[in-house]
Scaffold this active site. Structure first.
Site, short mmCIF file in Angstrom:
data_model
loop_
_atom_site.label_atom_id
_atom_site.label_comp_id
_atom_site.label_asym_id
_atom_site.label_seq_id
_atom_site.Cartn_x
_atom_site.Cartn_y
_atom_site.Cartn_z
N TYR A 216 -78.87 11.73 0.66
CA TYR A 216 -78.34 12.27 1.91
C TYR A 216 -79.09 11.72 3.12
CZ TYR A 216 -76.30 16.07 -0.96
OH TYR A 216 -75.62 16.82 -1.89
N HIS B 42 -79.35 14.04 -9.68
CA HIS B 42 -78.15 14.13 -8.84
C HIS B 42 -76.87 13.82 -9.60
CE1 HIS B 42 -76.83 13.68 -4.37
NE2 HIS B 42 -75.98 14.38 -5.06
#
Length: 270
Positions: A43, A101
């Site tokens: 991110y 993730h």
């Protein structure tokens, strides 16, 4: 709104909250009352997350912080240095929860290689808890065979009224793995849904509040995000909304298995 691992069930997602405006949004979330911040290496918001926490003046121990390991950092000897960089970016000594993730694209790196490293990170005290994201039932079973039953405390995957992932969510709940919903309000695409609109009207609430309340009622964790202060506050207020069982059933009937995040290299979904 916590579970046995003291994970607040309503968190603030930081995807897209980059730069000074991102810091302002995360700071607004903390000032509103959120005590769970969700970031990730990919991110590029770890710095913003830590900076907002620092500016808030809230004690580190009062805010639950989650980050996620990028698939680029799965190789032998890479995961722990990458997590140390994440901690440095956030300016904290330990993250509360670290997730894998995604499973390695196309199984290019064996599951055991990166899971053994995240366990080592936990053993070293870099993270208090460990979990996964976008893991199927088959992958969860494999993971638990590697790290041991009960060590994986969280699985984060796409879940909202349009894709309720009931089979996977039920498996997680039966095995004491907290479900965290990403894209919990389906990026606002459900604002015109008549069923949700009717329920919202009954509670003098917004559709987004109804959706978040639904996910919380199911026992999940939800991590909505926004750049707008009024929406950040409105979403947080959903934690006070109590839905009736018949309303929950109506929302359950909206499931369309409509997946938004589905890369070509992703897992074989349940």
């Amino acid at each position: 709104m916590e579970n046995q691992h003291l994970i607040p069930k309503l968190g603030f997602g930081t995807y897209g909250r980059n730069g000074s405006r991102g810091i302002d949004a995360i700071l607004c979330a903390l000032e509103t009352g959120y005590r769970h911040l969700d970031t990730a290496q990919t991110y590029d918001t770890e710095f913003e997350t830590g900076e907002a926490l620092r500016r808030s003046g809230i004690a580190r121990s009062d805010v639950f912080m989650t980050t996620k390991i990028s698939t680029d950092n799965f190789g032998e000897g890479k995961l722990i240095p990458s997590l140390e960089k994440s901690l440095e970016a956030m300016r904290i000594d330990q993250v509360d929860l670290t997730l894998i993730h995604w499973p390695a694209p196309n199984d290019a790196i064996p599951l055991e290689v990166y899971l053994s490293q995240i366990v080592e990170a936990q053993n070293r005290g870099l993270t208090r808890l460990i979990g996964v994201s976008n893991f199927t039932i088959a992958l969860l079973r494999q993971a638990e065979a590697i790290v041991g039953k009960g060590r994986i405390v969280n699985n984060q995957f796409e879940l909202n009224p349009l894709i309720q992932n009931t089979k996977l969510a039920d498996y997680c709940q039966r095995n004491d793995i907290l479900v965290t919903c990403y894209l919990p309000i389906a990026r606002g695409t459900l604002s015109g849904d008549p069923v949700l609109g009717s329920i919202a009207d009954n509670h003098a609430a917004t559709v987004e509040q109804v959706i978040i309340a639904f996910e919380l009622a199911k026992g999940y964790c939800a991590i909505p995000t926004s750049s707008r202060a009024e929406r950040i506050r409105s979403n947080f207020a959903a934690g006070e909304l109590q839905l009736k069982q018949e309303e929950i059933a109506l929302i359950e009937a909206l499931d369309r298995n409509h997946r938004t995040i589905d890369p070509d290299w992703g897992p074989d979904w349940d």
